[in-house]
Design a protein around this motif. Structure first.
Motif, mmCIF file in Angstrom:
data_model
loop_
_atom_site.group_PDB
_atom_site.id
_atom_site.type_symbol
_atom_site.label_atom_id
_atom_site.label_comp_id
_atom_site.label_asym_id
_atom_site.label_seq_id
_atom_site.Cartn_x
_atom_site.Cartn_y
_atom_site.Cartn_z
ATOM 1 N N ALA A 67 33.380 43.902 26.387
ATOM 2 C CA ALA A 67 32.238 44.729 25.980
ATOM 3 C C ALA A 67 31.983 45.897 26.905
ATOM 4 N N THR A 68 32.347 45.751 28.179
ATOM 5 C CA THR A 68 31.939 46.749 29.172
ATOM 6 C C THR A 68 33.086 47.472 29.859
ATOM 7 N N GLY A 69 34.285 46.876 29.849
ATOM 8 C CA GLY A 69 35.385 47.455 30.603
ATOM 9 C C GLY A 69 35.254 47.260 32.104
ATOM 10 N N TYR A 70 34.384 46.372 32.508
ATOM 11 C CA TYR A 70 34.143 46.138 33.936
ATOM 12 C C TYR A 70 35.415 45.656 34.628
ATOM 13 N N ARG A 71 35.617 46.104 35.870
ATOM 14 C CA ARG A 71 36.723 45.625 36.700
ATOM 15 C C ARG A 71 36.138 44.890 37.894
ATOM 16 N N THR A 72 36.570 43.673 38.082
ATOM 17 C CA THR A 72 36.058 42.868 39.183
ATOM 18 C C THR A 72 36.532 43.423 40.525
ATOM 19 N N GLU A 73 35.881 42.952 41.575
ATOM 20 C CA GLU A 73 36.268 43.428 42.905
ATOM 21 C C GLU A 73 37.682 42.984 43.262
ATOM 22 N N ALA A 74 38.083 41.775 42.867
ATOM 23 C CA ALA A 74 39.456 41.344 43.135
ATOM 24 C C ALA A 74 40.458 42.268 42.457
ATOM 25 N N GLU A 75 40.137 42.713 41.236
ATOM 26 C CA GLU A 75 41.020 43.646 40.535
ATOM 27 C C GLU A 75 41.067 44.986 41.250
ATOM 28 N N ARG A 76 39.925 45.445 41.730
ATOM 29 C CA ARG A 76 39.897 46.726 42.437
ATOM 30 C C ARG A 76 40.584 46.640 43.791
ATOM 31 N N PHE A 77 40.398 45.501 44.495
ATOM 32 C CA PHE A 77 41.066 45.323 45.788
ATOM 33 C C PHE A 77 42.572 45.123 45.620
ATOM 34 N N GLY A 78 42.955 44.490 44.495
ATOM 35 C CA GLY A 78 44.363 44.210 44.248
ATOM 36 C C GLY A 78 44.838 42.856 44.740
ATOM 37 N N TRP A 79 43.912 42.021 45.212
ATOM 38 C CA TRP A 79 44.289 40.698 45.705
ATOM 39 C C TRP A 79 43.063 39.800 45.789
ATOM 40 N N SER A 80 43.322 38.488 45.964
ATOM 41 C CA SER A 80 42.250 37.527 46.182
ATOM 42 C C SER A 80 42.834 36.318 46.904
ATOM 43 N N PHE A 81 41.964 35.369 47.278
ATOM 44 C CA PHE A 81 42.408 34.180 47.999
ATOM 45 C C PHE A 81 42.702 33.033 47.029
ATOM 46 N N SER A 279 33.407 38.476 48.531
ATOM 47 C CA SER A 279 34.413 37.418 48.637
ATOM 48 C C SER A 279 34.811 36.899 47.257
ATOM 49 N N THR A 280 36.097 36.611 47.078
ATOM 50 C CA THR A 280 36.589 36.030 45.825
ATOM 51 C C THR A 280 37.665 35.006 46.148
ATOM 52 N N THR A 281 37.596 33.860 45.456
ATOM 53 C CA THR A 281 38.559 32.776 45.661
ATOM 54 C C THR A 281 38.762 32.029 44.349
#
Length: 292
Positions: A67-81, A279-281
């Protein structure tokens, strides 16, 4: 991002359960991790509110993205834990976090690609969304016309009308033998998970029995962001120094599928943890509250 203030109520609001206000308990008189600020046991007054019976699922979050096209912070950072045992052989993740080497930085890991690139088999629509930061959770909540719950609201709902108890079902501790009422670790953390509760990673959002108020997985499965900063009120210098290092951190409740009494006994109602808002995990999600 669309403003839902003028739109029809979100389906998550329609499915949310009403929790009556009044006097509510927060904390405990018998802390097991006192350094986290679990005590004292205190009473607060709450207004009535609505709370989602489950955490926000992958399907719920997909609707938000569509609905929004939102990009999560993990997507913007390019990585996660990602927890080491979840990293498949084809994903390169040699670098662990110092002191907690079981956490691996995985390029391309996000809410869709839970264990890294080309790991679609780990994504299930009815499981909690993970790899979402506090900022991501707030964005979703705004879109859905809700908010993150306070610590007091979260604990009051988790107690399910039982009062001063350790867990949503009472005071009986989960074990590694024959009592697994929630999705946590069984075995030797972090090397061997027996999976006696049926799940080595996340479980469906409606797995296990709900508590007395109808809420699922208030402990175990995934940590849940709250609206509040992580604070510990103490005059001890060691605690003050720790809080200075955690300035700006946000409060999470409930523990996750990686918790075990031998290491992280935080799958109790009064237990608490703090993380930076970006933080994202693979073991962190959230549920929504709504004003009545």
């Amino acid at each position: 991002m669309p403003d839902r203030a003028t739109a029809a109520p979100h389906p998550l609001r329609a499915s949310a359960l009403r929790v009556e206000g009044g006097r509510a308990l927060v904390g405990t008189a018998t802390p097991r991790l006192p350094q986290d600020g679990e005590s004292p046991l205190r009473r607060v007054t709450l207004k009535p509110y609505l709370l989602s019976p489950t955490t926000v699922t992958n399907a719920d979050f997909a609707a938000f993205i569509d609905a929004t096209g939102y990009r999560t912070e993990a997507e913007r950072f390019g990585w996660s834990f990602v927890f080491w045992a979840q990293v498949p052989p084809h994903v390169d993740a040699p670098h662990g976090v110092v002191g907690v080497e079981w956490w691996r930085r995985v390029d391309g890991a996000d809410w869709r690609n839970i264990n890294g690139p080309d790991t679609a088999e780990a994504w299930h629509p009815d499981h909690p969304v993970v790899h979402v930061s506090w900022n991501d959770a707030r964005a979703f909540a705004h879109w859905a016309g809700g908010r993150l719950p306070s610590e007091a609201e979260w604990e009051h709902a988790a107690r399910g009308g039982l009062g001063d108890v350790a867990y949503p079902w009472g005071d009986t501790d989960p074990d590694d033998r024959d009592f697994q009422p929630c999705n946590i670790w069984q075995g030797d953390f972090p090397a061997r998970n027996l999976g006696l509760d049926g799940y080595a990673t996340t479980a469906p959002a409606r797995a296990f029995a709900p508590n007395g108020y109808g809420f699922y997985n208030m402990v175990g499965n995934v940590w849940e962001w709250t609206a509040e900063p992580f604070r510990i009120r103490s005059v001890k210098r060691a605690v003050q120094a720790r809080m200075a290092q955690m300035k700006g951190y946000k409060l999470s409740k409930g523990g996750s599928f990686l918790c075990h009494a031998s290491y992280c006994w935080r799958y109790r109602i009064a237990a608490r943890s703090g993380n930076s808002p970006d933080s994202t995990t693979t073991h962190h999600g959230f549920r929504l509250a709504f004003d009545v």
